[in-house]
Design a protein around this motif. Structure first.
Motif, PDB file in Angstrom:
ATOM      1  N   SER A 129       2.221   3.303  -8.719  1.00 37.49           N
ATOM      2  CA  SER A 129       1.161   3.967  -7.728  1.00 37.49           C
ATOM      3  C   SER A 129       0.283   4.733  -8.513  1.00 37.49           C
ATOM      4  CB  SER A 129       2.285   3.814  -6.265  1.00 37.49           C
ATOM      5  OG  SER A 129       2.391   3.466  -5.534  1.00 37.49           O
TER       6      SER A 129
ATOM      7  N   TYR B  77      -7.183   7.746  -2.464  1.00 32.33           N
ATOM      8  CA  TYR B  77      -7.153   6.314  -2.157  1.00 32.33           C
ATOM      9  C   TYR B  77      -5.680   5.623  -3.291  1.00 32.33           C
ATOM     10  CZ  TYR B  77      -8.684   2.050  -2.851  1.00 32.33           C
ATOM     11  OH  TYR B  77      -8.938   0.361  -2.340  1.00 32.33           O
ATOM     12  N   ARG B  78      -4.883   4.723  -3.322  1.00 35.43           N
ATOM     13  CA  ARG B  78      -3.901   4.448  -3.654  1.00 35.43           C
ATOM     14  C   ARG B  78      -4.574   2.433  -4.858  1.00 35.43           C
ATOM     15  NH1 ARG B  78      -0.951   0.225  -4.948  1.00 35.43           N
ATOM     16  NH2 ARG B  78       1.216   0.479  -5.446  1.00 35.43           N
TER      17      ARG B  78
ATOM     18  N   ASP C 138       0.602  -1.189  -0.270  1.00 34.03           N
ATOM     19  CA  ASP C 138      -0.153   0.556   0.404  1.00 34.03           C
ATOM     20  C   ASP C 138       0.578   1.227   0.085  1.00 34.03           C
ATOM     21  OD1 ASP C 138      -2.582  -1.822  -0.082  1.00 34.03           O
ATOM     22  OD2 ASP C 138      -2.284  -1.659   2.506  1.00 34.03           O
TER      23      ASP C 138
ATOM     24  N   ARG D 295      -0.548   7.921   5.196  1.00 34.58           N
ATOM     25  CA  ARG D 295      -1.208   6.349   5.275  1.00 34.58           C
ATOM     26  C   ARG D 295      -1.938   6.203   6.344  1.00 34.58           C
ATOM     27  NH1 ARG D 295       0.552   1.037   6.121  1.00 34.58           N
ATOM     28  NH2 ARG D 295       3.174   1.517   5.669  1.00 34.58           N
TER      29      ARG D 295
ATOM     30  N   GLY E  21      -4.239   0.421   5.118  1.00 34.09           N
ATOM     31  CA  GLY E  21      -4.725   0.116   4.234  1.00 34.09           C
ATOM     32  C   GLY E  21      -3.719   0.791   2.886  1.00 34.09           C
ATOM     33  N   PRO E  22      -4.947   1.358   1.557  1.00 34.85           N
ATOM     34  CA  PRO E  22      -4.834   1.900   1.112  1.00 34.85           C
ATOM     35  C   PRO E  22      -4.975   3.383   0.860  1.00 34.85           C
ATOM     36  CG  PRO E  22      -6.556   0.800   0.071  1.00 34.85           C
ATOM     37  CD  PRO E  22      -6.168   0.220   1.016  1.00 34.85           C
TER      38      PRO E  22
END
Length: 215
Positions: A33, A213-214, A27, A169, A172-173
């Motif tokens: 990314s 959001y990644r 993530d 972060r 998570g993403p």
């Protein structure tokens, strides 16, 4: 048996830790990314830089709050390019003229920024970055205030943008974001088909906060 068990535990702990780090690192913002963000921007323009023809005084843009969306692609772990678009609605006032303070009108714009960035800590939850890029500020929907101003037109030139910010972060993403931008660009306004005009540097500070959001 005890010794075998202890050896097994000793081997399992590093492997589990490595596995968790690998899953966690998936993530991170690294090469390949794509980060999509939504932000709320506070736009604080430079005041009093545009002198108005004939009646004197200075054209002033109001501070404003604007929604924005952007997308960043990471070409390497450290290098990304951010493309950003927003919507701004601002009020124009002529301050200190020979007629006093005069309402000029309202105008909308769609700020468009393209900013190459350098991200300092791609493998950290806390990833600061800096950027220098291009800013375009198309104006539309100019609404004259009436009275002295019956017609209004506003335009701007392409300019530079300087940016500093951080992605954090959260889980998570999902990322939280905060950044500050300085725009260097000029704008031109005319009223009553050129009877009144003003040109000068707008050069706003743009302060933003939001979530991303990644992918």
């Amino acid at each position: 048996m005890l010794r075998v068990a202890l050896i097994g535990i000793a081997l399992a702990v590093p492997l589990a830790t490595a596995s968790a780090q690998t899953a966690d690192s998936s993530d991170n913002l690294v090469a390949g990314s794509v980060l999509v963000r939504g932000r709320i921007l506070g736009v604080i323009p430079k005041h009093g830089s545009a002198t108005i023809s004939r009646i004197g005084g200075h054209l002033q843009n109001s501070d404003s709050v604007a929604p924005e969306v952007d997308i960043s692609y990471f070409f390497t772990n450290h290098i990304a390019v951010e493309a950003e678009v927003g919507y701004e609605h601002t009020t124009l006032t002529a301050q200190g003229t020979r007629l006093g303070n005069v309402a000029i009108g309202k105008v909308s714009s769609v700020p468009i920024f393209v900013v190459p960035q350098y991200h300092l800590l791609p493998f950290s939850r806390f990833n600061p970055y800096i950027g220098i890029g291009l800013a375009i500020l198309p104006y539309f929907d100019a609404d004259p205030a009436g009275g002295l101003v019956q017609q209004l037109s506003v335009s701007s030139e392409a300019g530079a943008i300087f940016q500093i910010g951080v992605d954090y972060r959260v889980s998570g993403p999902w990322y939280a974001n905060f950044d500050v931008k300085k725009l260097i660009l000029s704008a031109h306004a005319t009223a009553n088909n050129g009877a009144l005009s003003a040109s000068g540097q707008v050069n706003p500070w743009v302060i933003g906060a939001g979530i991303g959001y990644r992918f």
